[in-house]
Design an enzyme around this catalytic site. Structure first.
Site, PDB file in Angstrom:
ATOM      1  N   ARG A   4       0.826  -1.215   0.000  1.00 52.27           N
ATOM      2  CA  ARG A   4       0.000   0.000   0.000  1.00 52.27           C
ATOM      3  C   ARG A   4       0.859   1.264   0.000  1.00 52.27           C
ATOM      4  O   ARG A   4       0.463   2.286  -0.557  1.00 52.27           O
ATOM      5  CB  ARG A   4      -0.923  -0.014   1.229  1.00 52.27           C
ATOM      6  CG  ARG A   4      -1.929   1.129   1.266  1.00 52.27           C
ATOM      7  CD  ARG A   4      -2.809   1.023   2.506  1.00 52.27           C
ATOM      8  NE  ARG A   4      -3.835   2.052   2.532  1.00 52.27           N
ATOM      9  CZ  ARG A   4      -5.051   1.904   2.030  1.00 52.27           C
ATOM     10  NH1 ARG A   4      -5.392   0.765   1.461  1.00 52.27           N
ATOM     11  NH2 ARG A   4      -5.946   2.877   2.103  1.00 52.27           N
ATOM     12  N   TYR A   5       2.021   1.205   0.654  1.00 52.82           N
ATOM     13  CA  TYR A   5       2.860   2.396   0.792  1.00 52.82           C
ATOM     14  C   TYR A   5       4.237   2.198   0.167  1.00 52.82           C
ATOM     15  O   TYR A   5       5.240   2.707   0.677  1.00 52.82           O
ATOM     16  CB  TYR A   5       3.002   2.775   2.277  1.00 52.82           C
ATOM     17  CG  TYR A   5       1.691   3.095   2.944  1.00 52.82           C
ATOM     18  CD1 TYR A   5       0.789   3.970   2.350  1.00 52.82           C
ATOM     19  CD2 TYR A   5       1.352   2.503   4.151  1.00 52.82           C
ATOM     20  CE1 TYR A   5      -0.426   4.260   2.959  1.00 52.82           C
ATOM     21  CE2 TYR A   5       0.141   2.791   4.766  1.00 52.82           C
ATOM     22  CZ  TYR A   5      -0.749   3.669   4.165  1.00 52.82           C
ATOM     23  OH  TYR A   5      -1.951   3.948   4.763  1.00 52.82           O
ATOM     24  N   HIS A  72      22.556 -18.493  10.349  1.00 45.65           N
ATOM     25  CA  HIS A  72      23.498 -17.437   9.960  1.00 45.65           C
ATOM     26  C   HIS A  72      23.304 -17.188   8.472  1.00 45.65           C
ATOM     27  O   HIS A  72      23.536 -18.074   7.644  1.00 45.65           O
ATOM     28  CB  HIS A  72      24.932 -17.884  10.243  1.00 45.65           C
ATOM     29  CG  HIS A  72      25.939 -16.777  10.189  1.00 45.65           C
ATOM     30  ND1 HIS A  72      26.280 -16.134   9.019  1.00 45.65           N
ATOM     31  CD2 HIS A  72      26.680 -16.202  11.168  1.00 45.65           C
ATOM     32  CE1 HIS A  72      27.196 -15.216   9.275  1.00 45.65           C
ATOM     33  NE2 HIS A  72      27.451 -15.230  10.578  1.00 45.65           N
ATOM     34  N   HIS A 145      -0.580  32.440  14.083  1.00 46.34           N
ATOM     35  CA  HIS A 145      -1.398  31.887  15.161  1.00 46.34           C
ATOM     36  C   HIS A 145      -2.763  31.420  14.644  1.00 46.34           C
ATOM     37  O   HIS A 145      -3.707  31.299  15.421  1.00 46.34           O
ATOM     38  CB  HIS A 145      -1.600  32.901  16.293  1.00 46.34           C
ATOM     39  CG  HIS A 145      -0.326  33.469  16.837  1.00 46.34           C
ATOM     40  ND1 HIS A 145       0.426  32.830  17.808  1.00 46.34           N
ATOM     41  CD2 HIS A 145       0.347  34.608  16.521  1.00 46.34           C
ATOM     42  CE1 HIS A 145       1.499  33.563  18.072  1.00 46.34           C
ATOM     43  NE2 HIS A 145       1.482  34.636  17.310  1.00 46.34           N
ATOM     44  N   GLN A 216      34.628  -3.897  13.094  1.00 40.06           N
ATOM     45  CA  GLN A 216      34.078  -5.003  12.314  1.00 40.06           C
ATOM     46  C   GLN A 216      32.914  -4.538  11.448  1.00 40.06           C
ATOM     47  O   GLN A 216      32.490  -5.245  10.544  1.00 40.06           O
ATOM     48  CB  GLN A 216      33.619  -6.134  13.240  1.00 40.06           C
ATOM     49  CG  GLN A 216      33.364  -7.441  12.498  1.00 40.06           C
ATOM     50  CD  GLN A 216      33.417  -8.649  13.406  1.00 40.06           C
ATOM     51  OE1 GLN A 216      34.161  -8.651  14.370  1.00 40.06           O
ATOM     52  NE2 GLN A 216      32.640  -9.667  13.091  1.00 40.06           N
ATOM     53  N   SER A 266     -16.898   9.508   2.389  1.00 40.23           N
ATOM     54  CA  SER A 266     -17.416   8.976   3.651  1.00 40.23           C
ATOM     55  C   SER A 266     -18.414   7.879   3.339  1.00 40.23           C
ATOM     56  O   SER A 266     -19.186   7.978   2.375  1.00 40.23           O
ATOM     57  CB  SER A 266     -18.092  10.082   4.468  1.00 40.23           C
ATOM     58  OG  SER A 266     -18.864   9.548   5.528  1.00 40.23           O
ATOM     59  N   ARG A 273     -15.672  15.621   1.073  1.00 38.38           N
ATOM     60  CA  ARG A 273     -14.454  15.669   0.251  1.00 38.38           C
ATOM     61  C   ARG A 273     -13.299  15.936   1.217  1.00 38.38           C
ATOM     62  O   ARG A 273     -13.048  17.078   1.594  1.00 38.38           O
ATOM     63  CB  ARG A 273     -14.559  16.778  -0.798  1.00 38.38           C
ATOM     64  CG  ARG A 273     -15.627  16.520  -1.865  1.00 38.38           C
ATOM     65  CD  ARG A 273     -16.076  17.810  -2.546  1.00 38.38           C
ATOM     66  NE  ARG A 273     -15.072  18.426  -3.366  1.00 38.38           N
ATOM     67  CZ  ARG A 273     -15.076  18.433  -4.715  1.00 38.38           C
ATOM     68  NH1 ARG A 273     -16.044  17.824  -5.376  1.00 38.38           N
ATOM     69  NH2 ARG A 273     -14.132  19.045  -5.386  1.00 38.38           N
ATOM     70  N   ASN A 280      -2.628  11.322   5.053  1.00 37.09           N
ATOM     71  CA  ASN A 280      -1.763  10.152   4.912  1.00 37.09           C
ATOM     72  C   ASN A 280      -0.293  10.538   5.029  1.00 37.09           C
ATOM     73  O   ASN A 280       0.494   9.860   5.702  1.00 37.09           O
ATOM     74  CB  ASN A 280      -2.043   9.484   3.566  1.00 37.09           C
ATOM     75  CG  ASN A 280      -1.105   8.325   3.271  1.00 37.09           C
ATOM     76  OD1 ASN A 280      -0.303   8.405   2.342  1.00 37.09           O
ATOM     77  ND2 ASN A 280      -1.188   7.262   4.036  1.00 37.09           N
ATOM     78  N   SER A 311      18.843  -6.103  13.484  1.00 29.78           N
ATOM     79  CA  SER A 311      17.383  -6.265  13.400  1.00 29.78           C
ATOM     80  C   SER A 311      16.700  -4.941  13.101  1.00 29.78           C
ATOM     81  O   SER A 311      15.699  -4.890  12.378  1.00 29.78           O
ATOM     82  CB  SER A 311      16.858  -6.849  14.706  1.00 29.78           C
ATOM     83  OG  SER A 311      17.245  -6.054  15.809  1.00 29.78           O
TER      84      SER A 311
END
Length: 437
Positions: A4-5, A72, A145, A216, A266, A273, A280, A311
């Site tokens: 979707r993204y 591994h 503001h 490393q 909706s 609208r 998103n 990870s």
């Protein structure tokens, strides 16, 4: 990455097949460097080049199967290559450590990912520039503001966006330079088993720079900079999206996302609208900022390395690059198709009966010799009549005896001319775009 993204061009960079192809390229380039240094036989290189071949989805599945035993990933990959190549494969990975392959490959992937992102930036900037010139003189209410301040032009607002996007692009280019590095320095990075010349050969062949010094692993401040640059661009896109959301509010309705045939706003209210694209973008920007924090958490590793970063990067690498790539193309389309309503902007400019020109009157009175604070009192008391009594600001001014001692009715009316606030747009656009038209 979820479909979707994500756009396919970016998603393909992070596929299992693409990852194993890059690992293969790093290993073969290292073997070439070893041969050049007299550390491995030419025959082994020729054999590996001939037999290594390409990788398919079935090959990736076989490597995954091996990994279920080895626990591994790089060893599983090398085991598969040995199955395919035969005895000559023993010269692959000689004197190397897993991070030599992983980090050099990651540098390649992030470099290529940011190149795609830069293409997206170029599309966004072109769209914003085009709309900025289209609305260079389109008067709009400026707000501070959330309250009416003074008139601006919609093109001026977009020119500010363009300038911010340009800074974001420069950060991405710098981040690309920082991340496009490799290392073939072995366990703990001392080159004890391979000379630096092998690393230099690999990096030159693959279009990277050797890390001047590494443990490393390649040091993770580089990656933190990269993901922070992505997050900053995402935050800018959110800023623009929030502005569009405000301008689309029913009470304002100066700008609107395109509403296409058949689109529904909706499930309950057929009239709706909604600014769904902008909303998103706001949500996705939040994820990018979180990924930047995760990347900064990866900077501190134990001694010469640990795998606490691994990870994290398996998630944020594809997700962050994929999201920003998606966001850029979504925002470009939004701007390209955005509906702008100059008539509504004009209505909103007149909503408060001209009080937004109060500073012009204040400055004119000061130029004519009235003390600034005294002038402020004169202008403010007439402006407050509009708010509290509904009296037209210009009519209130024309009835103020103190003001008429300093200015003629014609001079007062001249302070309401709309062109005053657009007269410097050529200078602004020349600064931002290098051209005024």
């Amino acid at each position: 990455m979820i479909p979707r993204y994500s756009r396919q061009e970016m998603a393909s960079l992070w596929s299992d097949v693409a990852r194993y192809r890059r690992w293969r390229d790093v290993e073969l380039a290292a073997l070439e460097g070893m041969v050049a240094q007299g550390l491995a036989p030419k025959e082994a290189l020729a054999d590996c080049l001939e037999r290594a071949g390409d990788f398919s989805a079935e090959d990736a599945a076989r490597i995954d199967e091996i990994e279920r035993t080895t626990k591994h990933d790089v060893i599983a990959f090398l085991t598969f290559v040995e199955e395919r190549v035969g005895p000559s494969a023993r010269w692959l990975h000689l004197g190397m450590t897993s991070s030599d392959v992983l980090d050099t490959s990651l540098g390649l992937t992030l470099r290529d990912a940011v190149d795609l992102i830069l293409k997206g930036m170029d599309r966004v900037m072109a769209a914003v520039e085009k709309r900025a010139f289209e609305h260079k003189h389109t008067l709009q209410m400026g707000r501070s503001h959330g309250i009416h301040a003074e008139p601006i032009t919609f093109g001026h607002k977009l020119a500010i966006w363009y300038d911010e996007l340009r800074r974001g692009r420069m950060r991405l280019e710098h981040a690309r330079d920082s991340i496009a590095v490799g290392k073939i320095s072995g366990a703990v990075g001392t080159f004890a088993h391979l000379p630096p010349a092998v690393e230099e050969h690999v990096c030159q062949k693959l279009g990277l720079k050797p890390a001047p010094a590494s443990s490393q692993v390649v040091q993770r401040d580089r990656h933190a900079e990269f993901f922070t640059a992505l997050a900053l661009v995402g935050s800018s896109l959110e800023k623009f999206a929030v502005e569009i959301r405000h301008l689309q509010r029913t009470e304002v309705r100066e700008v609107e996302e395109a509403f296409t045939p058949g689109q529904k706003g909706s499930s309950a209210m057929p009239h709706k609208r909604n600014p769904i694209l902008s909303e998103n973008l706001t949500g996705l920007a939040r994820l990018l900022r979180g990924y930047a924090v995760s990347a900064m958490e990866d900077v501190a590793l134990w001694h010469e390395r640990d795998i606490s970063h691994s990870s994290v990067e398996r998630v944020i690498g594809p997700d962050a690059t994929g999201l920003l790539d998606f966001m850029l193309h979504r925002f470009a389309g939004l701007v390209e198709n955005m509906r702008v309503y100059p008539e509504q902007m004009r209505k909103n400019l007149d909503l408060l009966g001209g009080v937004v020109n109060s500073q012009r009157l204040l400055l004119e009175l000061a130029r004519k010799g009235m003390d600034r604070q005294a002038a402020y009192v004169v202008v403010q008391r007439n402006a407050m009549k509009m708010f509290e009594e509904g009296v037209d600001f210009r009519q209130a001014l024309l009835a103020d005896a103190d003001l008429l001692k300093m200015m003629t009715p014609e001079e007062i009316s001249d302070c309401f001319s709309p062109g005053y606030h657009t007269r410097q747009m050529d200078a602004v656009f020349q600064r931002v775009f290098g051209r005024a038209s």
